[in-house]
Write a protein that holds these residues in place. Sequence first.
Motif, short mmCIF file in Angstrom:
data_model
loop_
_atom_site.label_atom_id
_atom_site.label_comp_id
_atom_site.label_asym_id
_atom_site.label_seq_id
_atom_site.Cartn_x
_atom_site.Cartn_y
_atom_site.Cartn_z
N ARG A 69 0.83 -1.20 0.00
CA ARG A 69 0.00 0.00 0.00
C ARG A 69 0.86 1.25 0.00
NH1 ARG A 69 -3.47 -3.12 3.99
NH2 ARG A 69 -5.26 -3.84 2.77
N SER A 70 1.98 1.20 0.71
CA SER A 70 2.88 2.36 0.72
C SER A 70 3.52 2.57 -0.65
CB SER A 70 3.96 2.20 1.80
OG SER A 70 4.89 1.18 1.47
N LEU A 71 3.84 1.47 -1.33
CA LEU A 71 4.38 1.58 -2.69
C LEU A 71 3.34 2.19 -3.63
CD1 LEU A 71 6.27 -1.82 -3.22
CD2 LEU A 71 7.29 0.45 -3.01
N CYS A 72 2.10 1.75 -3.51
CA CYS A 72 1.04 2.30 -4.36
C CYS A 72 0.89 3.80 -4.12
CB CYS A 72 -0.28 1.59 -4.08
SG CYS A 72 -0.34 -0.12 -4.67
N GLU A 73 0.96 4.21 -2.86
CA GLU A 73 0.82 5.63 -2.54
C GLU A 73 1.99 6.44 -3.10
OE1 GLU A 73 0.26 8.56 1.37
OE2 GLU A 73 0.25 6.37 1.59
N SER A 74 3.19 5.92 -2.92
CA SER A 74 4.37 6.68 -3.36
C SER A 74 4.47 6.77 -4.88
CB SER A 74 5.64 6.07 -2.78
OG SER A 74 5.84 4.75 -3.26
N HIS A 75 3.90 5.78 -5.58
CA HIS A 75 3.95 5.78 -7.05
C HIS A 75 2.66 6.28 -7.68
CE1 HIS A 75 7.82 3.69 -7.76
NE2 HIS A 75 7.56 3.10 -6.62
N GLY A 76 1.71 6.69 -6.86
CA GLY A 76 0.43 7.16 -7.39
C GLY A 76 -0.29 6.08 -8.17
N PHE A 77 -0.18 4.84 -7.70
CA PHE A 77 -0.77 3.69 -8.41
C PHE A 77 -2.18 3.47 -7.89
CE2 PHE A 77 -1.40 -0.92 -9.08
CZ PHE A 77 -1.10 -1.01 -10.43
N THR A 78 -3.17 3.70 -8.76
CA THR A 78 -4.56 3.68 -8.32
C THR A 78 -5.42 2.66 -9.06
OG1 THR A 78 -5.10 5.48 -9.86
CG2 THR A 78 -4.48 6.10 -7.60
N LEU A 79 -4.80 1.75 -9.83
CA LEU A 79 -5.61 0.75 -10.52
C LEU A 79 -6.37 -0.09 -9.50
CD1 LEU A 79 -3.36 -0.64 -13.42
CD2 LEU A 79 -4.86 1.36 -13.37
N PRO A 80 -7.67 -0.28 -9.68
CA PRO A 80 -8.46 -1.02 -8.68
C PRO A 80 -8.06 -2.50 -8.63
CG PRO A 80 -9.78 -0.54 -10.63
CD PRO A 80 -8.50 0.20 -10.81
N HIS A 81 -7.79 -2.98 -7.44
CA HIS A 81 -7.48 -4.40 -7.23
C HIS A 81 -7.74 -4.76 -5.77
CE1 HIS A 81 -3.73 -2.27 -6.16
NE2 HIS A 81 -3.47 -3.28 -5.35
N GLN A 82 -8.00 -6.02 -5.54
CA GLN A 82 -8.27 -6.50 -4.19
C GLN A 82 -7.10 -7.33 -3.70
OE1 GLN A 82 -12.10 -8.44 -3.60
NE2 GLN A 82 -11.23 -9.87 -2.10
N LEU A 83 -6.62 -7.04 -2.50
CA LEU A 83 -5.54 -7.81 -1.91
C LEU A 83 -6.08 -9.09 -1.28
CD1 LEU A 83 -3.25 -5.14 -0.18
CD2 LEU A 83 -2.92 -6.29 -2.37
N VAL A 84 -5.36 -10.18 -1.48
CA VAL A 84 -5.74 -11.49 -0.92
C VAL A 84 -4.52 -12.06 -0.20
CG1 VAL A 84 -6.53 -13.82 -1.44
CG2 VAL A 84 -7.41 -11.89 -2.77
N LYS A 85 -4.74 -12.62 0.96
CA LYS A 85 -3.67 -13.23 1.75
C LYS A 85 -3.14 -14.48 1.05
CE LYS A 85 -2.92 -15.58 6.18
NZ LYS A 85 -3.58 -15.99 7.45
N GLY A 86 -1.82 -14.57 0.91
CA GLY A 86 -1.19 -15.73 0.31
C GLY A 86 -1.22 -16.94 1.21
N GLY A 87 -0.99 -18.10 0.62
CA GLY A 87 -0.95 -19.34 1.38
C GLY A 87 0.48 -19.77 1.65
N THR A 88 0.65 -20.97 2.19
CA THR A 88 1.99 -21.49 2.50
C THR A 88 2.65 -22.09 1.27
OG1 THR A 88 1.01 -23.60 3.20
CG2 THR A 88 1.39 -21.93 4.90
N SER A 89 1.91 -22.24 0.18
CA SER A 89 2.44 -22.76 -1.08
C SER A 89 1.75 -22.00 -2.21
CB SER A 89 2.17 -24.26 -1.23
OG SER A 89 0.76 -24.51 -1.28
N ARG A 90 2.25 -22.17 -3.43
CA ARG A 90 1.58 -21.52 -4.55
C ARG A 90 0.16 -22.04 -4.69
NH1 ARG A 90 0.05 -21.23 -9.74
NH2 ARG A 90 0.64 -19.39 -10.95
N PHE A 91 -0.02 -23.33 -4.50
CA PHE A 91 -1.36 -23.92 -4.55
C PHE A 91 -2.28 -23.20 -3.56
CE2 PHE A 91 -4.66 -26.76 -3.11
CZ PHE A 91 -5.10 -27.41 -4.25
N GLY A 92 -1.79 -23.03 -2.34
CA GLY A 92 -2.61 -22.37 -1.32
C GLY A 92 -2.91 -20.93 -1.66
#
Length: 235
Positions: A69-92
């Motif tokens: 979120r800090s990177l988005c703010e500093s770069h003025g990046f406003t494309l809409p997207h939803q953050l999702v928590k990663g799992g313990t593996s790529r599958f997860g």
Amino acid sequence: MSTMIQNQTRYAIIVAGGAGTRMGAKIAKQYLPIGGKPVLMHTLARFYALDPAIQLRLVLPEGDFSFWRSLCESHGFTLPHQLVKGGTSRFGSVRNGLDSISEESGLVAIHDGVRPFVDGQVILRSYEVAADVGSAVAVVPLKDSIREMQGPDISVFRDRGQFRLVQTPQTFQLSKIKAAFAAGEQDFFTDDATVYEHMGWEVCLIPGNPENIKLTSPEDLDYANYLLTKGDGGI
């Protein structure tokens, strides 16, 4: 754009849960800058540029949310997207991305966050083919000769024309890929296509684009900056 995919909600799950240790950098490779912006911003922009209606899910380690979120703010990046928590593996991580989508119908492209040079026409084609037959996986031909190791000192020639290098996006009808991931993880799963294939469904291949490399080493970053300078990868 075909009527078939216009009438379906399209999603893109951008998976970026890796630590990027091979880069030798202090931060994970998905946050490193190319062309003045973090890699992930270029990747997300590829899908948004194709169609702003594509619903973007960005899967990150939960501990990275505030940093992103800090990177988005500093770069003025406003494309809409939803953050999702990663799992313990790529599958997860992919499964969490799929679980974040409440709908059961539609199309979903699953894409590596560190592949910022996927061509928009490849993305579009993947949605079109998946809508028609269920799946669409981007691949490119091999350029080098290959040999199969059959022992420590034994190898045999294999016809490279019979093989393909697998890229992303790997795009699917949402209901099918959700069912495939709900069936559970197996040790032999190497990508989303193998999860889908394990259900007995056929994987359909489509041509990818050669520039769509996975950034894993410092040399890859140099090549990425070259592509941006050259204009082939500009976003």
